[in-house]
Structure formats: C-alpha cells, structure tokens
Design a protein around this motif. Sequence first.
Motif, PDB file in Angstrom:
ATOM      1  N   LYS A 182      -2.990  -5.531   9.099  1.00 54.77           N
ATOM      2  CA  LYS A 182      -3.567  -4.344   9.724  1.00 54.77           C
ATOM      3  C   LYS A 182      -4.098  -3.383   8.677  1.00 54.77           C
ATOM      4  O   LYS A 182      -5.192  -2.823   8.813  1.00 54.77           O
ATOM      5  CB  LYS A 182      -2.508  -3.663  10.585  1.00 54.77           C
ATOM      6  CG  LYS A 182      -3.000  -2.430  11.334  1.00 54.77           C
ATOM      7  CD  LYS A 182      -1.880  -1.826  12.169  1.00 54.77           C
ATOM      8  CE  LYS A 182      -2.351  -0.580  12.895  1.00 54.77           C
ATOM      9  NZ  LYS A 182      -1.274   0.041  13.691  1.00 54.77           N
ATOM     10  N   GLU A 183      -3.338  -3.190   7.612  1.00 55.24           N
ATOM     11  CA  GLU A 183      -3.745  -2.283   6.538  1.00 55.24           C
ATOM     12  C   GLU A 183      -5.034  -2.761   5.869  1.00 55.24           C
ATOM     13  O   GLU A 183      -5.938  -1.968   5.592  1.00 55.24           O
ATOM     14  CB  GLU A 183      -2.622  -2.186   5.501  1.00 55.24           C
ATOM     15  CG  GLU A 183      -2.922  -1.212   4.366  1.00 55.24           C
ATOM     16  CD  GLU A 183      -1.824  -1.179   3.316  1.00 55.24           C
ATOM     17  OE1 GLU A 183      -2.000  -0.476   2.297  1.00 55.24           O
ATOM     18  OE2 GLU A 183      -0.794  -1.863   3.487  1.00 55.24           O
ATOM     19  N   LEU A 184      -5.128  -4.066   5.632  1.00 56.50           N
ATOM     20  CA  LEU A 184      -6.332  -4.631   5.007  1.00 56.50           C
ATOM     21  C   LEU A 184      -7.553  -4.443   5.908  1.00 56.50           C
ATOM     22  O   LEU A 184      -8.640  -4.090   5.435  1.00 56.50           O
ATOM     23  CB  LEU A 184      -6.121  -6.119   4.713  1.00 56.50           C
ATOM     24  CG  LEU A 184      -5.128  -6.447   3.600  1.00 56.50           C
ATOM     25  CD1 LEU A 184      -4.862  -7.953   3.550  1.00 56.50           C
ATOM     26  CD2 LEU A 184      -5.653  -5.979   2.234  1.00 56.50           C
ATOM     27  N   ILE A 185      -7.363  -4.678   7.207  1.00 56.46           N
ATOM     28  CA  ILE A 185      -8.467  -4.506   8.160  1.00 56.46           C
ATOM     29  C   ILE A 185      -8.906  -3.053   8.225  1.00 56.46           C
ATOM     30  O   ILE A 185     -10.105  -2.740   8.194  1.00 56.46           O
ATOM     31  CB  ILE A 185      -8.046  -5.005   9.562  1.00 56.46           C
ATOM     32  CG1 ILE A 185      -7.893  -6.530   9.546  1.00 56.46           C
ATOM     33  CG2 ILE A 185      -9.078  -4.592  10.614  1.00 56.46           C
ATOM     34  CD1 ILE A 185      -7.285  -7.093  10.815  1.00 56.46           C
ATOM     35  N   GLU A 186      -7.934  -2.137   8.302  1.00 59.19           N
ATOM     36  CA  GLU A 186      -8.258  -0.709   8.383  1.00 59.19           C
ATOM     37  C   GLU A 186      -8.970  -0.233   7.114  1.00 59.19           C
ATOM     38  O   GLU A 186      -9.903   0.583   7.198  1.00 59.19           O
ATOM     39  CB  GLU A 186      -6.979   0.097   8.610  1.00 59.19           C
ATOM     40  CG  GLU A 186      -6.438  -0.050  10.026  1.00 59.19           C
ATOM     41  CD  GLU A 186      -5.108   0.635  10.242  1.00 59.19           C
ATOM     42  OE1 GLU A 186      -4.762   0.898  11.400  1.00 59.19           O
ATOM     43  OE2 GLU A 186      -4.398   0.897   9.245  1.00 59.19           O
ATOM     44  N   ASN A 187      -8.567  -0.751   5.961  1.00 59.55           N
ATOM     45  CA  ASN A 187      -9.243  -0.384   4.709  1.00 59.55           C
ATOM     46  C   ASN A 187     -10.681  -0.892   4.699  1.00 59.55           C
ATOM     47  O   ASN A 187     -11.596  -0.195   4.240  1.00 59.55           O
ATOM     48  CB  ASN A 187      -8.481  -0.955   3.508  1.00 59.55           C
ATOM     49  CG  ASN A 187      -7.166  -0.234   3.258  1.00 59.55           C
ATOM     50  OD1 ASN A 187      -6.966   0.873   3.745  1.00 59.55           O
ATOM     51  ND2 ASN A 187      -6.277  -0.853   2.516  1.00 59.55           N
ATOM     52  N   THR A 188     -10.875  -2.105   5.218  1.00 58.65           N
ATOM     53  CA  THR A 188     -12.229  -2.682   5.285  1.00 58.65           C
ATOM     54  C   THR A 188     -13.111  -1.862   6.221  1.00 58.65           C
ATOM     55  O   THR A 188     -14.268  -1.569   5.904  1.00 58.65           O
ATOM     56  CB  THR A 188     -12.160  -4.139   5.780  1.00 58.65           C
ATOM     57  OG1 THR A 188     -11.356  -4.906   4.896  1.00 58.65           O
ATOM     58  CG2 THR A 188     -13.555  -4.761   5.842  1.00 58.65           C
ATOM     59  N   LEU A 189     -12.560  -1.476   7.370  1.00 58.90           N
ATOM     60  CA  LEU A 189     -13.319  -0.676   8.332  1.00 58.90           C
ATOM     61  C   LEU A 189     -13.652   0.706   7.772  1.00 58.90           C
ATOM     62  O   LEU A 189     -14.742   1.231   7.997  1.00 58.90           O
ATOM     63  CB  LEU A 189     -12.527  -0.537   9.630  1.00 58.90           C
ATOM     64  CG  LEU A 189     -12.413  -1.813  10.482  1.00 58.90           C
ATOM     65  CD1 LEU A 189     -11.425  -1.605  11.615  1.00 58.90           C
ATOM     66  CD2 LEU A 189     -13.771  -2.237  11.018  1.00 58.90           C
ATOM     67  N   ALA A 190     -12.696   1.281   7.031  1.00 56.74           N
ATOM     68  CA  ALA A 190     -12.937   2.598   6.428  1.00 56.74           C
ATOM     69  C   ALA A 190     -14.050   2.512   5.388  1.00 56.74           C
ATOM     70  O   ALA A 190     -14.909   3.396   5.304  1.00 56.74           O
ATOM     71  CB  ALA A 190     -11.655   3.114   5.786  1.00 56.74           C
ATOM     72  N   GLN A 191     -14.041   1.423   4.618  1.00 61.94           N
ATOM     73  CA  GLN A 191     -15.097   1.228   3.618  1.00 61.94           C
ATOM     74  C   GLN A 191     -16.439   1.018   4.300  1.00 61.94           C
ATOM     75  O   GLN A 191     -17.476   1.502   3.836  1.00 61.94           O
ATOM     76  CB  GLN A 191     -14.759   0.013   2.742  1.00 61.94           C
ATOM     77  CG  GLN A 191     -15.697  -0.187   1.550  1.00 61.94           C
ATOM     78  CD  GLN A 191     -15.655   0.970   0.577  1.00 61.94           C
ATOM     79  OE1 GLN A 191     -14.581   1.383   0.154  1.00 61.94           O
ATOM     80  NE2 GLN A 191     -16.813   1.512   0.224  1.00 61.94           N
ATOM     81  N   PHE A 192     -16.408   0.315   5.431  1.00 60.55           N
ATOM     82  CA  PHE A 192     -17.631   0.101   6.214  1.00 60.55           C
ATOM     83  C   PHE A 192     -18.227   1.429   6.664  1.00 60.55           C
ATOM     84  O   PHE A 192     -19.431   1.668   6.529  1.00 60.55           O
ATOM     85  CB  PHE A 192     -17.315  -0.775   7.423  1.00 60.55           C
ATOM     86  CG  PHE A 192     -18.245  -0.565   8.588  1.00 60.55           C
ATOM     87  CD1 PHE A 192     -19.554  -1.035   8.549  1.00 60.55           C
ATOM     88  CD2 PHE A 192     -17.830   0.125   9.721  1.00 60.55           C
ATOM     89  CE1 PHE A 192     -20.420  -0.825   9.612  1.00 60.55           C
ATOM     90  CE2 PHE A 192     -18.682   0.342  10.787  1.00 60.55           C
ATOM     91  CZ  PHE A 192     -19.980  -0.142  10.729  1.00 60.55           C
TER      92      PHE A 192
END
Length: 429
Positions: A182-192
């Motif tokens: 979840k943390e990895l996905i949220e970081n990717t979305l934030a970078q997006f």
Amino acid sequence: MDKYSFFYKIPDNWCWTKLGKITSIIGGGTPSSKINEYYDNGDIAWITPSDLSNYNNMYISKGKKMITKLGLMKSSAKLLPKGTVCLSSRAPIGYVVIAKNELSTNQGFKSFLPSKVFKSEYLYWYLKSIKHILEAKASGTTFLELSAKKAGEVEIPLPPISEQQRIVNRIESLFAKLDRAKELIENTLAQFEQNKMAILHKAFTGELTAKWRKENNIDLSSWKKCELKEVFKVVKDKYNPQTENQIVNYIGLENIETSKGIISKNNSSEVKSIKTKFKKDDVLYGKLRPYLNKHDVVNFDGICSTDILVFRFNDINTAKYINYYFNLPMFIQYAVENSSGINLPRVSEKTISKYKISLPTIEEQQEIINILDKLLAKYNKIKNLEQQLEKIELLKKAILAKAFRGELGTNNPDEESAENLLKEILAEK
C-alpha cells in the motif's frame, strides 16, 4: 457448546461465547471542564474517541489531555490496567486500541479488561473485523451508542490461548506485507500527481509548446489575456420531467470522479425535478464542493444535476484546453476561496466566468491538448493502481474473516479445547 450456535462453523477445539462472560466491561467519564484542578498538571492518561481519529497504532499510551487523581475520583472515569481493549462506543462506533499502560477514557468507550481466556491483541483484531455487527447492536435517537449490556452480548469465537497468539502473529505478518504494498502504491500515486501538476504548469505557461512555437514562427505574445466568459457561455436550458417524455442520459455529481472525469451515466427515468440540458462537447463542472475538482468534456447529449454548471465553447479544442486548465491548483484554490456556504460550499457561474487566463491560439491549444493527451495517457495507467488499493483493503477483510473461522492454517486440533479453559475460569468466578 454447539459449534454452529451463532454465526459459522469453527474448529472443534474452539468455542463460541459472549464477551460479557469472559471480561468485565467498563465505561468511562469526563471530569468537569470547569474545574481546573481536574486537569492542571494531570498525570493520568485520558483518551476520547477524537484521539483515535486517524490513529492507526494498535497500542495507545495517552490522549491529548491528562487528568488528575482528583478528576478521576470526581468523575465516572475509571483507571484501566495495561492490556485493556478500549472500543469507542459512540461518535463513532468501532475505533479500537489497547492500553499500553494504565489509562482512563471518557464516556465514549466500552473497555474490556484483560482476561486469562483471551489475548488482548486477539480481541483487538476481532473487534476490528465486526464493526458492522457492533453498529447493528447500537441504539439511540440523537446518535447511535453501544451500551455495556449490548457489548456484553457480542458473540466471539474463542480458540485456545496459544492459537490466539498464532492467529495474531499471522494477521500481523500478512498485514505488514499488504501495508508495505500500500505504501509503495501511495508513493507512486503521489509522484504521479506531482509530475502531472508539473506538466500542466508547463502547458499553461507556454513552456510545453516552446519548440512548436519556434518551428511555426509564433511568439508567446500570441497568447491573449481574457476572462473565461469570453470563451464560453453558461448553458441554462432546462429539462422538466413533467413535460418531457423522452428518456435521456443523466449525469449527477456521483457520476463524475475527482481527477478522472465522467465514469458512468444514468438515465432520466428516475428524475423528478428540473435539470440542466447539455450537448456533446460541453464542459460539465461540479460547483458543489469545488475542492473535489469534478469536471469533464462530455461526449454525448443529456441532462445534469443543477449542482453542475454547463459551459459551451465555440471550439472543441478550447473546451478540452479549459477542462485541463481546471485541474491547476491555483484555479481550484480560486474556486474554493470564492465559494459561498459553510456546510455545502458552492462556486457560482459568475465567479468562474470572471476568472482570468492567458489563452493561446486555437492551433497552439490543439498542440497543447495533443501533448497532454499523450503524456497523461501514460499516467492514467498508473492511476489504475488506485484499484489495487481497494483490493488491499478487501484482502485485509478476507484475512480477518478467515482468521476467526480458523482458516489461516494455524490451528492445532490436538491442543486442549478453549471450552475447557473457559469452564475453569467461569468456575473460579
């Protein structure tokens, strides 16, 4: 005891029981806020449901306020031992924590004292998994509250103590992996989102098409400053379900998703009140709670909620250009700051119409749209990761459901039945 008594089948060495039979259930209280001596220099931890809002830890040592011994004595608050499982029983129902040390609570809790027959962590996870049951048992007119009596009637599947620990270990191991994903996905979305905002900024400052302008011998001075009302008109054509028989497409705010645009549509068969008509290529803009940023270029005719503004442009490129522009943080901030209404803030068509922009030529608008479409199409694939976040939450629910059915592969059928231990404890009472 019948293994099918309450909800579902459990392993033979487990038993069903009720919380009121295996633990004492303690309420809380609030010392009078008018008496400083109840709070000043207090050294007793005291928690309220608001302390648990956005609180994700299993254990808690204190809340925002401390109370004194006198405050504890002069109220219905009780000093609870370490290991007590504290459940918020109103406003809202379902927050759960374990006392890391001695503490007290306000009246918004029902707390379960430690017991020889259950691990606090096991009860913690079980209560987290049955929030819907706890809410169903609650009652009240002003707000729902779970009484001590009803809390005591909550059924719980009880495994042997050693199995409870294995279940807790298994849940925490699986959840740790899911939380990392979840943390990895949220970081990717934030970078997006950060990259998307950077691209949009370049688009609307002319940086994105600097090379194109050079190739076409066009200067940045070709961009003209204007108010939005100069490039669109606000559509006010109305649809009256009492006089129009034709079934048409209907868009409500629920059909428009933040940052994604229109995700679904309904029809007018259930419409009972006056709505606004729109045509293909119009821009629909949600004026209610503008911070939600709901808008899109529509590709069909229909009607929409009156909480949606309809903007009609002379050129489809300008419609698409402005629809992209609405995503800029500075525009969203403008709409939010110029809204009216406290609980249901709305931005008016007049306010949107007065917004000033720098508008390139139609040709450059088209070039900007082409570039944005290509760049953001890649990011839209990344946005699908949001679905993975939903799957993670569903997986957690599935894990908890299996945990309390004995389906995590941790049960040892040769261990002494939990029912025997329960009988011994009840006999001691």
